[in-house]
Scaffold this motif. Structure first.
Motif, PDB file in Angstrom:
ATOM      1  N   MET A  45      39.173  28.841  92.308  1.00  0.00           N
ATOM      2  CA  MET A  45      40.308  28.999  92.916  1.00  0.00           C
ATOM      3  C   MET A  45      40.892  30.280  92.814  1.00  0.00           C
ATOM      4  O   MET A  45      41.361  31.162  93.631  1.00  0.00           O
ATOM      5  CB  MET A  45      41.404  28.036  92.303  1.00  0.00           C
ATOM      6  N   THR A  46      40.347  31.069  91.606  1.00  0.00           N
ATOM      7  CA  THR A  46      40.513  32.554  91.229  1.00  0.00           C
ATOM      8  C   THR A  46      39.793  33.280  92.568  1.00  0.00           C
ATOM      9  O   THR A  46      40.329  34.113  92.980  1.00  0.00           O
ATOM     10  CB  THR A  46      40.341  32.842  90.078  1.00  0.00           C
ATOM     11  N   ALA A  47      38.861  32.851  92.746  1.00  0.00           N
ATOM     12  CA  ALA A  47      37.628  33.621  93.646  1.00  0.00           C
ATOM     13  C   ALA A  47      38.169  33.513  95.017  1.00  0.00           C
ATOM     14  O   ALA A  47      38.227  34.477  95.950  1.00  0.00           O
ATOM     15  CB  ALA A  47      36.285  33.222  93.370  1.00  0.00           C
ATOM     16  N   LEU A  48      38.648  32.493  95.358  1.00  0.00           N
ATOM     17  CA  LEU A  48      39.391  31.920  96.782  1.00  0.00           C
ATOM     18  C   LEU A  48      40.307  32.812  96.953  1.00  0.00           C
ATOM     19  O   LEU A  48      40.798  33.424  97.803  1.00  0.00           O
ATOM     20  CB  LEU A  48      39.393  30.546  96.913  1.00  0.00           C
ATOM     21  N   ALA A  49      41.312  32.954  95.809  1.00  0.00           N
ATOM     22  CA  ALA A  49      42.263  33.855  96.102  1.00  0.00           C
ATOM     23  C   ALA A  49      42.450  35.478  96.073  1.00  0.00           C
ATOM     24  O   ALA A  49      42.882  36.062  96.733  1.00  0.00           O
ATOM     25  CB  ALA A  49      43.491  33.426  94.859  1.00  0.00           C
ATOM     26  N   LYS A  50      41.040  35.737  95.667  1.00  0.00           N
ATOM     27  CA  LYS A  50      40.908  36.937  95.846  1.00  0.00           C
ATOM     28  C   LYS A  50      40.011  37.473  97.074  1.00  0.00           C
ATOM     29  O   LYS A  50      40.015  38.721  97.424  1.00  0.00           O
ATOM     30  CB  LYS A  50      40.135  37.492  94.497  1.00  0.00           C
ATOM     31  N   ALA A  51      39.402  36.579  97.776  1.00  0.00           N
ATOM     32  CA  ALA A  51      38.796  36.562  98.942  1.00  0.00           C
ATOM     33  C   ALA A  51      39.738  37.042 100.032  1.00  0.00           C
ATOM     34  O   ALA A  51      40.702  36.871  99.913  1.00  0.00           O
ATOM     35  CB  ALA A  51      37.770  35.707  99.121  1.00  0.00           C
ATOM     36  N   SER A  52      38.951  37.701 101.149  1.00  0.00           N
ATOM     37  CA  SER A  52      39.843  37.877 102.413  1.00  0.00           C
ATOM     38  C   SER A  52      38.704  38.183 103.588  1.00  0.00           C
ATOM     39  O   SER A  52      37.501  38.247 103.211  1.00  0.00           O
ATOM     40  CB  SER A  52      40.641  39.070 102.191  1.00  0.00           C
ATOM     41  N   GLY A  53      39.194  37.914 104.679  1.00  0.00           N
ATOM     42  CA  GLY A  53      38.378  38.056 105.874  1.00  0.00           C
ATOM     43  C   GLY A  53      37.197  37.021 105.906  1.00  0.00           C
ATOM     44  O   GLY A  53      37.475  35.895 105.694  1.00  0.00           O
ATOM     45  N   THR A  54      36.149  37.543 106.456  1.00  0.00           N
ATOM     46  CA  THR A  54      34.955  36.603 106.622  1.00  0.00           C
ATOM     47  C   THR A  54      34.592  36.047 105.206  1.00  0.00           C
ATOM     48  O   THR A  54      34.001  34.844 105.254  1.00  0.00           O
ATOM     49  CB  THR A  54      33.819  37.398 107.299  1.00  0.00           C
ATOM     50  N   ASP A  55      34.569  36.855 104.387  1.00  0.00           N
ATOM     51  CA  ASP A  55      34.131  36.160 102.985  1.00  0.00           C
ATOM     52  C   ASP A  55      35.091  35.092 102.470  1.00  0.00           C
ATOM     53  O   ASP A  55      34.549  34.137 102.196  1.00  0.00           O
ATOM     54  CB  ASP A  55      34.512  37.251 101.970  1.00  0.00           C
ATOM     55  N   PHE A  56      36.333  35.087 102.952  1.00  0.00           N
ATOM     56  CA  PHE A  56      37.229  34.093 102.644  1.00  0.00           C
ATOM     57  C   PHE A  56      36.808  32.777 103.330  1.00  0.00           C
ATOM     58  O   PHE A  56      37.088  31.659 102.924  1.00  0.00           O
ATOM     59  CB  PHE A  56      38.634  34.415 102.898  1.00  0.00           C
ATOM     60  N   ASP A  57      36.765  33.071 104.635  1.00  0.00           N
ATOM     61  CA  ASP A  57      36.475  31.952 105.580  1.00  0.00           C
ATOM     62  C   ASP A  57      35.212  31.154 105.190  1.00  0.00           C
ATOM     63  O   ASP A  57      35.044  30.017 105.329  1.00  0.00           O
ATOM     64  CB  ASP A  57      36.106  32.742 107.110  1.00  0.00           C
ATOM     65  N   THR A  58      34.376  31.962 104.803  1.00  0.00           N
ATOM     66  CA  THR A  58      32.924  31.200 104.450  1.00  0.00           C
ATOM     67  C   THR A  58      33.163  30.245 103.189  1.00  0.00           C
ATOM     68  O   THR A  58      32.701  29.319 102.881  1.00  0.00           O
ATOM     69  CB  THR A  58      31.883  32.026 104.017  1.00  0.00           C
ATOM     70  N   MET A  59      34.036  31.061 101.962  1.00  0.00           N
ATOM     71  CA  MET A  59      34.054  30.380 100.889  1.00  0.00           C
ATOM     72  C   MET A  59      34.995  29.222 100.971  1.00  0.00           C
ATOM     73  O   MET A  59      34.834  27.985 100.542  1.00  0.00           O
ATOM     74  CB  MET A  59      34.761  31.319 100.063  1.00  0.00           C
ATOM     75  N   PHE A  60      36.171  29.414 101.930  1.00  0.00           N
ATOM     76  CA  PHE A  60      37.008  28.377 102.075  1.00  0.00           C
ATOM     77  C   PHE A  60      36.544  27.186 102.830  1.00  0.00           C
ATOM     78  O   PHE A  60      36.512  26.005 102.233  1.00  0.00           O
ATOM     79  CB  PHE A  60      38.092  28.710 103.040  1.00  0.00           C
ATOM     80  N   LEU A  61      35.664  27.256 103.781  1.00  0.00           N
ATOM     81  CA  LEU A  61      34.975  26.059 104.428  1.00  0.00           C
ATOM     82  C   LEU A  61      33.971  25.627 103.330  1.00  0.00           C
ATOM     83  O   LEU A  61      33.792  24.135 103.425  1.00  0.00           O
ATOM     84  CB  LEU A  61      34.263  26.616 105.792  1.00  0.00           C
ATOM     85  N   THR A  62      33.172  26.001 102.900  1.00  0.00           N
ATOM     86  CA  THR A  62      32.187  25.718 101.900  1.00  0.00           C
ATOM     87  C   THR A  62      32.983  25.053 100.709  1.00  0.00           C
ATOM     88  O   THR A  62      32.358  23.699 100.458  1.00  0.00           O
ATOM     89  CB  THR A  62      31.349  26.738 101.098  1.00  0.00           C
ATOM     90  N   MET A  63      34.032  25.307 100.388  1.00  0.00           N
ATOM     91  CA  MET A  63      34.590  24.576  99.351  1.00  0.00           C
ATOM     92  C   MET A  63      35.419  23.300  99.721  1.00  0.00           C
ATOM     93  O   MET A  63      35.398  22.326  99.100  1.00  0.00           O
ATOM     94  CB  MET A  63      35.685  25.717  98.458  1.00  0.00           C
ATOM     95  N   MET A  64      35.961  23.676 100.860  1.00  0.00           N
ATOM     96  CA  MET A  64      36.813  22.545 101.657  1.00  0.00           C
ATOM     97  C   MET A  64      35.686  21.319 101.907  1.00  0.00           C
ATOM     98  O   MET A  64      36.505  20.044 101.993  1.00  0.00           O
ATOM     99  CB  MET A  64      37.590  23.126 102.546  1.00  0.00           C
ATOM    100  N   ILE A  65      34.777  21.722 102.374  1.00  0.00           N
ATOM    101  CA  ILE A  65      33.909  20.612 102.627  1.00  0.00           C
ATOM    102  C   ILE A  65      33.431  19.762 101.431  1.00  0.00           C
ATOM    103  O   ILE A  65      33.679  18.331 101.608  1.00  0.00           O
ATOM    104  CB  ILE A  65      32.404  21.087 103.124  1.00  0.00           C
ATOM    105  N   GLU A  66      33.379  20.410 100.234  1.00  0.00           N
ATOM    106  CA  GLU A  66      32.980  19.664  99.125  1.00  0.00           C
ATOM    107  C   GLU A  66      34.197  18.817  98.473  1.00  0.00           C
ATOM    108  O   GLU A  66      34.099  17.711  98.247  1.00  0.00           O
ATOM    109  CB  GLU A  66      32.522  20.601  97.919  1.00  0.00           C
ATOM    110  N   HIS A  67      35.378  19.435  98.867  1.00  0.00           N
ATOM    111  CA  HIS A  67      36.590  18.846  98.740  1.00  0.00           C
ATOM    112  C   HIS A  67      37.002  17.510  99.423  1.00  0.00           C
ATOM    113  O   HIS A  67      37.392  16.626  98.813  1.00  0.00           O
ATOM    114  CB  HIS A  67      37.748  19.914  98.686  1.00  0.00           C
ATOM    115  N   HIS A  68      36.576  17.721 100.712  1.00  0.00           N
ATOM    116  CA  HIS A  68      36.851  16.478 101.521  1.00  0.00           C
ATOM    117  C   HIS A  68      35.910  15.500 101.215  1.00  0.00           C
ATOM    118  O   HIS A  68      36.310  14.321 101.480  1.00  0.00           O
ATOM    119  CB  HIS A  68      36.539  17.002 103.156  1.00  0.00           C
ATOM    120  N   LYS A  69      34.576  15.782 100.878  1.00  0.00           N
ATOM    121  CA  LYS A  69      33.554  14.755 100.247  1.00  0.00           C
ATOM    122  C   LYS A  69      34.208  13.983  99.369  1.00  0.00           C
ATOM    123  O   LYS A  69      34.074  12.469  99.117  1.00  0.00           O
ATOM    124  CB  LYS A  69      32.173  15.533 100.206  1.00  0.00           C
TER     125      LYS A  69
END
Length: 208
Positions: free
Chosen positions: A141-165
């Motif tokens: 969560m800390t890493a996601l909060a610090k990310a931005s732009g395309t890095d955030f997009d990739t991290m958000f999608l990757t994490m949210m996929i696992e979260h949704h599963k």
């Protein structure tokens, strides 16, 4: 005239008394039934017989899914100011719109059942949810909060996929083991919606 009116007046008085008694008994009946239909949460008492009683699985589902949803909301709220992709922002907004009302609904059930409601405070202790499938830890969560732009997009999608599963897995358990109709119906909706979103997120990552 007076003797002929007296029985009419007496009958009218008796009728009013009978109606009043019936209303009073009906009110008492509603009071007595309040505890049996209290598990309805946001539903009406009239539908109590059709929704059935809750069991331990229903309680476990609500108590687990509330913090699970809360973390998803925390992740989604970050997207508005950090995501670059309009598609990611739109997805995050849809997640917020769907899951916030579900948290309120499940909280209502737990209150009606006399069960503990997980805290809805922001900045929850993520280590507490580490035992639930799909939950991110504090480092994630800390890493996601610090990310931005395309890095955030990739991290958000990757994490949210696992979260949704993880949410889908929890919801599938509720569908098979729960007994409270509104809870199993909600679980079915979670499976349908989040499975579709997993597919959408994989496509955004180029994995579709």
């Amino acid at each position: 005239m007076r003797s002929s009116r007296t029985p009419l007046i007496r009958r009218t008085a008796l009728t009013v008394t009978a109606v009043t008694a019936a209303v009073t008994l009906a009110a008492c009946g509603n009071d007595d039934g309040g505890s049996s239909s209290g598990h309805e949460g946001h539903g009406s008492s009239a539908s109590a017989s059709s929704t059935g009683d809750h069991n331990k699985q229903d309680v476990s589902f609500a108590q687990g899914m509330i913090p699970h949803h809360q973390q998803a909301l925390e992740m989604a709220e970050l997207a508005a100011g950090r995501a670059k992709s309009a598609q990611v922002k739109d997805l995050a907004a849809r997640i917020e719109k769907a899951q916030d009302p579900e948290i309120r609904t499940m909280s209502g059930w737990l209150k009606a059942w006399g069960e503990d409601v997980p805290s809805a405070m922001p900045g929850m202790d993520h280590s507490a949810g580490s035992g639930m499938t799909g939950m991110m830890d504090a480092k994630d969560m800390t890493a996601l909060a610090k990310a931005s732009g395309t890095d955030f997009d990739t991290m958000f999608l990757t994490m949210m996929i696992e979260h949704h599963k993880g949410a889908v897995e929890m919801a599938e358990s509720e569908k098979s083991k729960g007994s409270y109709d509104p809870a199993t119906t909600l679980a079915d909706g979670i499976v349908t919606t989040q499975t579709a979103e997993i597919k959408e997120m994989n496509q955004l990552l180029g994995k579709g």
